[in-house]
Design a protein around this motif. Sequence first.
Motif, mmCIF file in Angstrom:
data_model
loop_
_atom_site.group_PDB
_atom_site.id
_atom_site.type_symbol
_atom_site.label_atom_id
_atom_site.label_comp_id
_atom_site.label_asym_id
_atom_site.label_seq_id
_atom_site.Cartn_x
_atom_site.Cartn_y
_atom_site.Cartn_z
ATOM 1 N N ILE A 28 0.825 -1.198 0.000
ATOM 2 C CA ILE A 28 0.000 0.000 0.000
ATOM 3 C C ILE A 28 0.866 1.257 0.000
ATOM 4 O O ILE A 28 0.493 2.292 -0.564
ATOM 5 N N ASN A 29 2.064 1.159 0.583
ATOM 6 C CA ASN A 29 2.958 2.325 0.646
ATOM 7 C C ASN A 29 3.572 2.678 -0.701
ATOM 8 O O ASN A 29 4.180 3.742 -0.845
ATOM 9 N N GLY A 70 6.239 2.070 -6.864
ATOM 10 C CA GLY A 70 7.072 0.907 -6.554
ATOM 11 C C GLY A 70 7.528 0.158 -7.806
ATOM 12 O O GLY A 70 7.332 0.619 -8.941
ATOM 13 N N ASN A 71 8.109 -1.011 -7.587
ATOM 14 C CA ASN A 71 8.626 -1.830 -8.690
ATOM 15 C C ASN A 71 7.732 -3.027 -9.002
ATOM 16 O O ASN A 71 8.034 -3.804 -9.910
ATOM 17 N N SER A 72 6.667 -3.204 -8.240
ATOM 18 C CA SER A 72 5.758 -4.335 -8.434
ATOM 19 C C SER A 72 4.324 -3.833 -8.543
ATOM 20 O O SER A 72 3.986 -2.757 -8.032
ATOM 21 N N PRO A 73 3.473 -4.612 -9.191
ATOM 22 C CA PRO A 73 2.070 -4.208 -9.304
ATOM 23 C C PRO A 73 1.406 -4.175 -7.927
ATOM 24 O O PRO A 73 1.726 -4.962 -7.049
ATOM 25 N N VAL A 74 0.479 -3.232 -7.775
ATOM 26 C CA VAL A 74 -0.364 -3.190 -6.576
ATOM 27 C C VAL A 74 -1.717 -3.759 -6.980
ATOM 28 O O VAL A 74 -2.356 -3.250 -7.907
ATOM 29 N N ARG A 75 -2.139 -4.817 -6.289
ATOM 30 C CA ARG A 75 -3.305 -5.585 -6.743
ATOM 31 C C ARG A 75 -4.537 -5.345 -5.882
ATOM 32 O O ARG A 75 -4.450 -4.929 -4.738
ATOM 33 N N SER A 76 -5.685 -5.643 -6.526
ATOM 34 C CA SER A 76 -6.988 -5.619 -5.844
ATOM 35 C C SER A 76 -7.214 -4.288 -5.122
ATOM 36 O O SER A 76 -7.469 -4.238 -3.910
ATOM 37 N N VAL A 77 -7.115 -3.208 -5.880
ATOM 38 C CA VAL A 77 -7.268 -1.873 -5.300
ATOM 39 C C VAL A 77 -8.753 -1.500 -5.275
ATOM 40 O O VAL A 77 -9.460 -1.610 -6.275
ATOM 41 N N LYS A 78 -9.196 -1.071 -4.122
ATOM 42 C CA LYS A 78 -10.595 -0.669 -3.966
ATOM 43 C C LYS A 78 -10.648 0.638 -3.173
ATOM 44 O O LYS A 78 -9.949 0.798 -2.173
#
Length: 364
Positions: A28-29, A70-78
């Motif tokens: 999340i950060n 960041g360097n990675s995907p952030v998933r399941s954002v709501k």
Amino acid sequence: MKKYLITIILVVAGAALIAYPYLFSGGINDLEVKIETTPVIMPSCYKVYANSEAMNGRFYLFKMMMTNKGNSPVRSVKVNYEIPRFIEKTELAKMPVIYPGQSVVVACYPVFNDDVVNKTTSSKEKTKITIETASGETEKEFAFEMKGRNEFVYSCIPNDEIRTYSDMYDNDPLVACYVTPEDPIIKYYTQQIQEKILKGEAASVNRKAEEAVRFLLGVYQATYLSHMVYSGTSGVPAKIDDLSTLVQNIRLPRQVVTGNTGLCIELSLLYSSVMMSAGLDPVIYLIPGHAYPGFKLNGQYFAIEATGIGGEGMGGRADAEAAFRAGMKQLDEFIKYAQMGDERYSIIDVRELVQAQIRPMELK
């Protein structure tokens, strides 16, 4: 054998590189969040705030941009939001993934209940925003001014962004929210004008200018015979956070009828409500320090000086014909300055604004 082993290793390594973004998620950060908020909400305009199509979506509660740093995907954002006491926690947006470097914009058009128009005083309220992801969640909040139903804020543009006269009156189109042709009290008032003054005739039936003018004079005559009084005042300077603007307490058309008094803008709103209820196309002319009503028909514009009914210190009363002559004289001046590009002379075309989704409040 070594040849096949190298091939297998390369295939596995390639597959791992491809799968890496899907197997590992950012936290999340990793999300940078920027929020643009409105400083004030007017209950009278609650239908406008709920409509993303109104005036090209300019009247929102907030806009939020989330960027994956960041360097990675952030998933399941709501994204959820709530306004305690007014709107329960509501899902605003859902995104399966936000990739590194990607930005997503979420706009909030709050849906208030109809009874928000019963709010009669100002208060400080909070919007609470919750951002949830597969790896955690965070909360944001901001405060805003929630006005009473009758309080009209003329501009929500911050001081350092105001460049022109029209910026100072940026909310003028929202005046149309106070035109209430469907109000049962206004419908009854319109019916009484048609029956007792115009003897049952409706100007909208034949769409002739002379009949529409006759109806306009009939509205004036109704206010004149009831001894309605013009009461003059102006907007009061107000400070809302970093916003300096004018705030005016505007009576609803039903309150003008029941109280038998009104400001120039309030009389104009009453005329517009009655004319629209009768099927005409009302307009309100705005000039420095004043407003007066009229209508347009077949490409022609007409006006009347509604304040001719008089009031304390007004020095007499004008009959309907005199008020109409004064209105048409002012209209000639209005057209002159408007054609010169003077921003202080503007027009509220009520039906056109309704078509642009500036909808009036509903009243019991």
